[in-house]
Write a protein that holds these residues in place. Structure first.
Motif, short mmCIF file in Angstrom:
data_model
loop_
_atom_site.label_atom_id
_atom_site.label_comp_id
_atom_site.label_asym_id
_atom_site.label_seq_id
_atom_site.Cartn_x
_atom_site.Cartn_y
_atom_site.Cartn_z
N GLU A 283 31.38 28.89 32.50
CA GLU A 283 31.05 28.88 34.03
C GLU A 283 31.80 30.35 34.47
OE1 GLU A 283 32.31 25.34 35.71
OE2 GLU A 283 30.59 24.29 35.20
N LEU A 284 33.11 30.31 33.74
CA LEU A 284 33.74 31.47 34.14
C LEU A 284 33.21 32.71 33.62
CD1 LEU A 284 36.59 32.29 35.26
CD2 LEU A 284 37.55 32.17 33.09
N LEU A 285 33.04 32.81 32.55
CA LEU A 285 32.25 33.95 31.72
C LEU A 285 30.95 34.31 31.87
CD1 LEU A 285 34.36 33.63 28.31
CD2 LEU A 285 35.18 35.00 30.41
N LEU B 134 37.53 41.36 32.60
CA LEU B 134 38.20 40.08 32.75
C LEU B 134 39.49 40.30 33.45
CD1 LEU B 134 37.27 38.62 29.05
CD2 LEU B 134 36.30 38.02 31.30
N GLU B 135 39.97 41.37 33.75
CA GLU B 135 41.15 41.49 34.50
C GLU B 135 41.38 40.67 35.49
OE1 GLU B 135 43.98 42.83 33.62
OE2 GLU B 135 43.24 44.28 31.89
N ALA B 136 40.41 40.61 36.53
CA ALA B 136 40.58 39.80 37.74
C ALA B 136 40.62 38.11 37.39
CB ALA B 136 39.20 40.00 38.67
N LYS B 137 39.82 37.74 36.18
CA LYS B 137 39.91 36.68 35.85
C LYS B 137 40.91 36.09 34.87
CE LYS B 137 34.92 36.76 36.13
NZ LYS B 137 33.57 36.65 35.48
N GLY B 138 42.09 36.98 34.70
CA GLY B 138 43.07 36.52 33.84
C GLY B 138 43.77 35.37 33.85
N GLU C 173 42.50 32.55 35.39
CA GLU C 173 41.67 31.26 35.03
C GLU C 173 41.53 31.20 33.54
OE1 GLU C 173 41.14 33.54 37.13
OE2 GLU C 173 40.97 32.74 39.34
N PHE C 174 41.16 32.15 32.98
CA PHE C 174 40.93 32.51 31.43
C PHE C 174 42.43 32.25 30.77
CE2 PHE C 174 40.83 34.27 27.41
CZ PHE C 174 39.55 34.29 27.13
N GLN D 239 33.69 24.93 30.72
CA GLN D 239 34.37 25.97 31.93
C GLN D 239 34.50 27.36 31.58
OE1 GLN D 239 38.08 23.83 33.44
NE2 GLN D 239 37.32 22.01 32.78
N TRP E 11 46.85 38.77 26.55
CA TRP E 11 45.48 38.86 26.11
C TRP E 11 44.98 38.76 24.65
CZ3 TRP E 11 41.58 37.74 29.23
CH2 TRP E 11 41.64 37.85 30.75
#
Length: 972
Positions: free
Chosen positions: A810-812, A842-846, A848-849, A807, A920
């Motif tokens: 897939e995200l990164l 990665l700010e928009a994916k914070g 999910e991450f 996962q 982060w």
């Protein structure tokens, strides 16, 4: 050759008579000494001794034990060997050896040496005293035997007080082994109640009888002095009272038929023995008064003598009756021991109270017509509340005596005392709403009045009266006309007055009013129902109530339970029922005397949820008091153990209050003996409870860290243990593989993802770190246990961990087929301290991450736990890969111990802040650690085992299996 030739007689000549000359004893001794001194064994003795001393430090416990026993054989022949510094140094070291058998051998060696040289017992007193509390049962038994032999051979041994005190403490410990306890009881029975020593010589001549009587009296003086010294050191006579009652009447023998005859015989013999001991204590008291120097320390000795005498007054109150005239003068309160005057008058008042029921009519009239009633009344005006309670009890018992007249002096004194204190409380009840702002004299007077009036309500029994089943609050009204006040209506009026003081603002007055009301509750249990209807019970234990008031209310509940239990067991309830005129015959036959005893328990059961909530109080005194109360409720069967055990397990996390934690552990041990399966099944829930206990109780105390470890000290070795070590030992699963694995699997299951939940909760991560500390530091004794943890940790990491890595890829935008082959850019930047989520987009994916980091943090403690267990228990990669949970335990893998390394600990850092936003810096640390450890775990799992050597037995079995599986030949 020359020495041997001295024994050879010359050859006689023919017709010559054989000479009859023989060597003297001294000559034979000289020759033997010469032969031994020149022998090879004697010459090499020092070398052989050095070898044995070196073996006493060998790695093998069996060799160390045999070496100590070898030294023992030599010491039995030559005690002077123990005077050598090297020998004594090695023996002292063996006293703290990690092996129980070695410690037992060392204690036996010293014990034999002491019995050969009794004068040296004091030199080894401290080391042997430490072994009385040794973990090994055999070591404790041997230490007790040594002290028993020393005390029997030398009753005036200077270390007798500390030795007796230590043995009494062990015997009073509920978890002590029965063999050790029986040995201690036998020791004290021989020392203090030896029938031969007390034999008055009823058979024989009058002269011998007198001689034996004198000998017995002298022996009693030594015993009484020894008891007094023990009480003085311990500071209380409770342990001695329990021991004496057990020695005289049996320890938990109940009504067993096989024990009845023996118990009755011992009771008859002991009564005569106790009579001599009481006489010896009185003589010791008189001797003390004749020789005292009137120093301040004299008071402690006086209190110890009276407290020891009080033990026998509780057991056989009638023995005190002949000596009442000796005790009554101490009630004057001018005994020259200002600091201990209150304790002196309290002890004497208690003895008068116990002996009052055995006073004859003439004795009662003689005592009450003298200064005794006045002295008891004066105590109520001069001394603290503890002494006031004892004095009021004695005066009330004298007033309730069957031979006392209705208008007796003691009853008049009691009524006058009650009227005066009632009048004072009535006068001051409206003076202020906060007595803490009043003068000290006023506060002291209120305290004294409440204590005395509450005690009168508790101890005075109105003849022939009983509360109705329909008792309501309208019966409790303050009597403003003091002239109408009588002992019969005092209780109702006093209770209403106590309610007024309970409503005051200051905590101390509330506590005093509660204590006074408790006297009414104990004497009249049905008043509790009225208090419940009025909301008093709810009010004094609610969350907003000050801790001091909560503590006092819990203490009152405990006193009520204890008094009700004592009332039923002693038969006082039945006697009171029979004395009441309004009790029908059917109620007497049905045993209605137990009816009121269930009221307090039923009221408490109604508030059980609040009682359980008090275990999470931030006040440690409240927590200790509620655990003490829960113990009495459990013992009397008034609360459900299934509901109670999780709360007791939670208190195991109370690492800042060892006394409360130890008290809860004792209750868990008791339940573990009754229901071991229940205790084992609730440990996993207890881990969660203990974690939340520390988070809730210790929050805001300056230290919010949650820990599963506590320091322990085992002799010279110091280390760490988990808060559940003792519970797991008591759950009887250490020697049962299936139960051990069930327990471990239950704890490991906390790390598994709930299939009914889409994602893990970040708030549960610190609790998983807490659970991993417990798994990493439990006292494992078989290698299969850490292997079992490693196996299931690997399973969770392989299943859930690989999914989390995929996962992340897939995200990164990483390689989904091989997502963790090497360090990625995030790991490299994090290592260099240059990570910037904005630059990497990665700010928009914070969100999910962050959630994936939560899933990684759920697995991370198991990965670190695997590494720790392999290193701590020296487990090879081959053994890890070959392990199967269903395999049998190997003999050589039992009895393991952890290597000397720091304990396992894991600190879970926060991934999300209070608003749910990702942190982060912490998230990237979790991400990097997780990927690194997953790669290391994969590298460890890639292992090619060498070809195993086939044992002959397995080869033969395989051949037999092949023969059995060969195709059958058709008979055709």
């Amino acid at each position: 050759n020359y020495a041997i030739s001295q024994w050879t007689l010359p050859t006689p000549q023919p017709n010559q008579q054989r000479p009859r000359a023989h060597l003297t004893h001294d000559g034979n001794q000289r020759i033997m000494t010469s032969l031994v001194a020149s022998s090879e064994l004697c010459v090499s003795f020092n070398r052989l001794l050095g070898v044995i001393l070196r073996l006493m430090g060998d790695k093998s416990a069996s060799l160390r034990k045999l070496s100590v026993k070898a030294i023992l054989q030599v010491v039995n022949i030559d005690p002077a060997l123990m005077t050598q510094p090297t020998v004594r140094k090695e023996v002292s070291r063996c006293f703290h050896d990690e092996s129980i058998s070695v410690r037992e051998a060392a204690v036996s060696l010293v014990g034999d040496y002491i019995m050969q040289s009794p004068n040296l017992a004091a030199a080894f007193h401290a080391p042997i005293l430490e072994r009385v509390v040794d973990k090994g049962i055999s070591v404790r038994k041997r230490a007790v035997r040594i002290f028993r032999d020393v005390l029997l051979s030398n009753p005036t041994y200077e270390g007798r007080v500390t030795a007796c005190h230590a043995m009494m403490q062990r015997a009073a410990d509920r978890k002590e082994d029965d063999g050790v306890r029986d040995l201690i009881h036998e020791t004290f029975h021989t020392l203090w109640f030896n029938s031969k020593a007390f034999d008055m010589g009823s058979i024989g001549s009058p002269v011998k009888s007198g001689q034996l009587g004198t000998k017995a009296e002298l022996y009693c003086r030594e015993v009484s002095a020894q008891m007094v010294e023990v009480v003085r050191v311990s500071g209380s006579n409770e342990v001695l009272s329990t021991l004496v009652k057990g020695l005289l009447f049996g320890f938990a023998e109940g009504d067993k038929d096989k024990k009845n005859v023996e118990r009755k015989k011992r009771q008859e013999d002991s009564h005569r023995q106790c009579k001599l001991l009481v006489k010896a204590l009185i003589e010791l008291l008189l001797s003390f008064e004749d020789t005292r120097d009137h120093k301040e320390d004299d008071g402690k000795q006086l209190v110890a003598i009276l407290a020891t005498l009080g033990v026998f007054a509780q057991t056989f109150p009638e023995l005190v009756v002949p000596h009442v005239d000796t005790l009554v003068p101490y009630l004057k309160g001018d005994n020259g021991v200002k600091r201990y005057e209150a304790a002196v008058v309290s002890q004497v008042s208690s003895m008068i109270s116990g002996a009052s029921s055995h006073f004859s009519s003439g004795e009662l009239n003689r005592l009450t017509s003298g200064e005794l009633p006045n002295d008891l009344v004066n105590i109520c005006y001069k001394f603290p509340s503890e002494a006031v309670t004892s004095a009021v009890e004695a005066l009330a018992k004298l007033a309730n005596h069957p031979d006392a007249a209705s208008d007796s002096i003691q009853e008049k004194k009691l009524l006058k005392l009650a009227t005066q204190f009632y009048s004072y409380l009535l006068k001051t009840k409206d003076v202020t709403n906060d007595f803490s702002s009043m003068k000290k004299s006023v506060r002291d007077n209120v305290r004294r009045a409440l204590a005395a009036l509450g005690s009168i309500c508790r101890f005075y029994e109105c003849k022939g009266t009983a509360d109705d089943h329909t008792l309501d609050s309208s019966a409790f009204v303050i009597e403003t006309d003091v002239a109408k006040l009588q002992l019969a209506n005092l209780s109702n009026a006093a209770f209403a007055l106590f309610l007024q003081y309970l409503s005051k603002e200051d905590e101390s007055t509330k506590c005093l009013a509660l204590r006074a009301m408790n006297g009414v509750f104990i004497s009249r249990p049905r008043v509790l129902l009225v208090a419940e209807q009025m909301g008093i019970i709810t009010n004094v234990i609610e969350e907003e109530t000050p801790p001091s008031v909560q503590i006092e209310s819990l203490r009152c509940w405990r006193d009520i339970l204890i008094s009700e239990e004592k009332r039923i067991d002693s038969g006082a309830a039945k006697a009171k029922m029979e004395a009441q005129k309004n009790v029908t015959l059917s109620k007497r036959i049905g045993g209605d005397q137990d009816g009121d005893s269930t009221i307090s328990g039923s009221v408490l059961t109604k508030h059980s949820e609040r009682l359980y909530a008090l275990t999470l109080s931030k006040d440690e005194k409240v927590r200790h008091m509620i655990i003490d109360l829960i113990g009495h409720l459990l013992r009397q069967g008034l609360i459900n153990p299934m509901e109670t055990v999780p709360h007791l397990l939670a208190v195991q996390g109370d690492v800042k209050c060892p006394s409360t934690r130890a008290l809860a552990l004792k209750l868990l041990q008791t339940e573990g003996e009754k229901r071991p399966d229940m205790l084992r099944q609730r440990i996993c829930a207890g881990i969660k409870q203990a974690y939340h206990f520390q988070r809730n109780v210790y929050s805001g105390s300056g230290s919010t860290n949650v820990t599963a470890l506590i320091a322990k000290s085992d002799g010279p070795k110091e280390g760490w243990e988990t808060i559940f070590d003792a519970v797991i030992k008591e759950s009887a699963i250490r020697n049962k593989k299936a139960q051990r694995q069930g327990l471990l699997k239950g704890i490991i299951s906390l790390f598994e993802k709930d299939p009914d939940v889409k994602s893990s909760n970040a708030e549960q991560l610190p609790m998983l770190a807490f659970a991993s500390e417990i798994l990493g530091n439990l006292p494992y004794t078989s290698l299969s246990d850490p292997l079992f943890i490693i196996y299931h940790s690997s399973c969770i990491a392989a299943l859930d961990g690989q999914g989390v890595l995929t996962q992340f890829a897939e995200l990164l935008g990483g390689d989904v087929c091989d997502p963790n082959s090497e360090e990625d850019d995030i790991e490299k930047l994090s290592k260099e301290g240059k990570f910037d989520a904005t630059q990497l987009g990665l700010e928009a994916k914070g969100a999910e991450f962050g959630q994936l980091c939560v899933e990684a943090a759920r697995i991370l403690p198991l990965l670190k736990l695997k590494q720790f267990l392999r290193k701590a228990y020296n487990i090879s990669e081959a053994r890890v890969t070959s392990y199967v949970p269903s395999e049998k335990e190997l003999i050589h893998e039992k009895g393991i111990s952890i290597s000397d390394c720091p304990p396992f600990s894991f600190t879970m850092i926060s991934i999300l802040d209070t608003d749910g936003s990702i942190i982060w810096t912490n998230a990237v640390k979790i991400y990097s650690s997780f990927r690194t450890m997953m790669r290391d775990a994969e590298a460890d799992d890639v292992h090619i085992d060498p070809e195993p050597t086939k044992s002959p037995k397995r080869t033969a079995k395989r051949k037999r299996d092949q023969v059995e599986e060969s195709p059958k030949v058709s008979p055709e």
